[in-house]
Design an enzyme around this catalytic site. Sequence first.
Site, PDB file in Angstrom:
ATOM      1  N   GLU A  43       0.824  -1.209   0.000  1.00 43.68           N
ATOM      2  CA  GLU A  43       0.000   0.000   0.000  1.00 43.68           C
ATOM      3  C   GLU A  43       0.858   1.258   0.000  1.00 43.68           C
ATOM      4  OE1 GLU A  43      -2.956   0.205  -0.696  1.00 43.68           O
ATOM      5  OE2 GLU A  43      -3.637  -1.850  -0.429  1.00 43.68           O
ATOM      6  N   LEU A  86      11.735   5.048  -7.195  1.00 47.08           N
ATOM      7  CA  LEU A  86      10.305   4.872  -6.942  1.00 47.08           C
ATOM      8  C   LEU A  86       9.605   6.201  -6.658  1.00 47.08           C
ATOM      9  CD1 LEU A  86       8.273   2.619  -6.939  1.00 47.08           C
ATOM     10  CD2 LEU A  86       8.879   2.074  -4.588  1.00 47.08           C
ATOM     11  N   TYR A 126      -6.166   6.722   4.031  1.00 44.65           N
ATOM     12  CA  TYR A 126      -6.323   5.663   3.034  1.00 44.65           C
ATOM     13  C   TYR A 126      -5.613   4.377   3.460  1.00 44.65           C
ATOM     14  CZ  TYR A 126      -5.294   2.514  -0.633  1.00 44.65           C
ATOM     15  OH  TYR A 126      -5.156   1.351  -1.309  1.00 44.65           O
ATOM     16  N   ASP A 144      -9.568   5.725  -2.157  1.00 45.99           N
ATOM     17  CA  ASP A 144      -8.415   6.233  -2.888  1.00 45.99           C
ATOM     18  C   ASP A 144      -8.926   6.920  -4.156  1.00 45.99           C
ATOM     19  OD1 ASP A 144      -9.291   4.149  -4.406  1.00 45.99           O
ATOM     20  OD2 ASP A 144      -7.303   3.487  -4.973  1.00 45.99           O
TER      21      ASP A 144
END
Length: 351
Positions: A43, A86, A126, A144
């Site tokens: 996540e 990333l 979230y 989301d």
Amino acid sequence: MPPVAEIRSALLAWYDRHARVLPWRSPPGSGERPDPYRVWLSEVMLQQTTVPHATPYFLEFTRRWPTVVDLAAAPDETLMAAWAGLGYYARARNLLACARAVAVDHGGVFPDTEAGLRGLPGVGPYTAAAVAAIAFDRPANVVDGNVERVMARLFAVETPLPAAKPELTRLAATLVADRRPGDWAQALMDLGATVCRPKSPLCERCPVAFACAALTTGAPDAYPRRSQKADRPRRRGFAYVLRDGRGRVALVRRPEKGLLGGMRGLPTSDWSDAPAPAPPVAADWCELGEIEHVFTHFHLTLRVATAEGDWPDAVWVDEVEAAQALPSVFRKALALSPGPRAPRRGGRRST
DNA sequence: CATCCGTGGGA
DNA sequence: TTCCCAAGGAT
């Protein structure tokens, strides 16, 4: 009133047939709870990041650090290097802080409630809801960008984002139930990712099209409404590739906070809207050209200059290893500069 | 509530 | 080329 029960059963049935196979996911309806560590890690990696981009990182992280306690023991530098490429590097700093909090304050076990998770570094509304639902079968309202889009279309919400967020969250809450909460959350997100896409939604394949208000308007892709975007300014600056003539380049450690915070990088000038300043260190500079890079809120034109020489507070790193651990903008700059084993004269010209 | 914070792929 | 934006969080 929307047909809540029908929407729920139709979407769950669709998910049973079409759930994507993902490394952090257990098959729908298997009753098998996935490892909270893997759910949390996935996540965090997937925050504002696509599945194809995050997947190789997830596999590498779980190979190197199979448990949250393993991850908590990783040196900062190692973790940041593994995250390089990333993006949103505050996530990596918070990831490590969170792993250490779980290891030290929670005995290596993730809190199993939304409220407990919410207190961890880098875990917002979230992520707390997602981990609670997916890993612990809590009926959390997981909202989301996908869920917001699905709700905006299902209910033809006219309020533009981001102002519509509270309304979309309320609408999503009306559909949450105690039955299969983890599958429900993932079904909604899978639907948004594969069918109820931002552009060209595949409404003919949508299991809840029968209840979709946006579809009846004839322009489902016009939802969610969005308020106008601010345009990105352009900044300019220099990046400096300093070599020692033995295959190493000079890197600096960037400040903990701010852009690319905590990451290693090439030495640079300031980045401003003014013309780039000349290199500050006396050396025989060779300008190699420029690269373009787009950050979230500005464009960057970076002129790349190289020389043999030193730099204040630089650490010298083997060039091949260095590139691996750098944010993309510096990888680009380094790639522009010919390495010592493939010397090249002159520079590229931009125009 | 607005701003800051990456990256890469697709239309 | 240019624009959009993807499983957000912190401040």
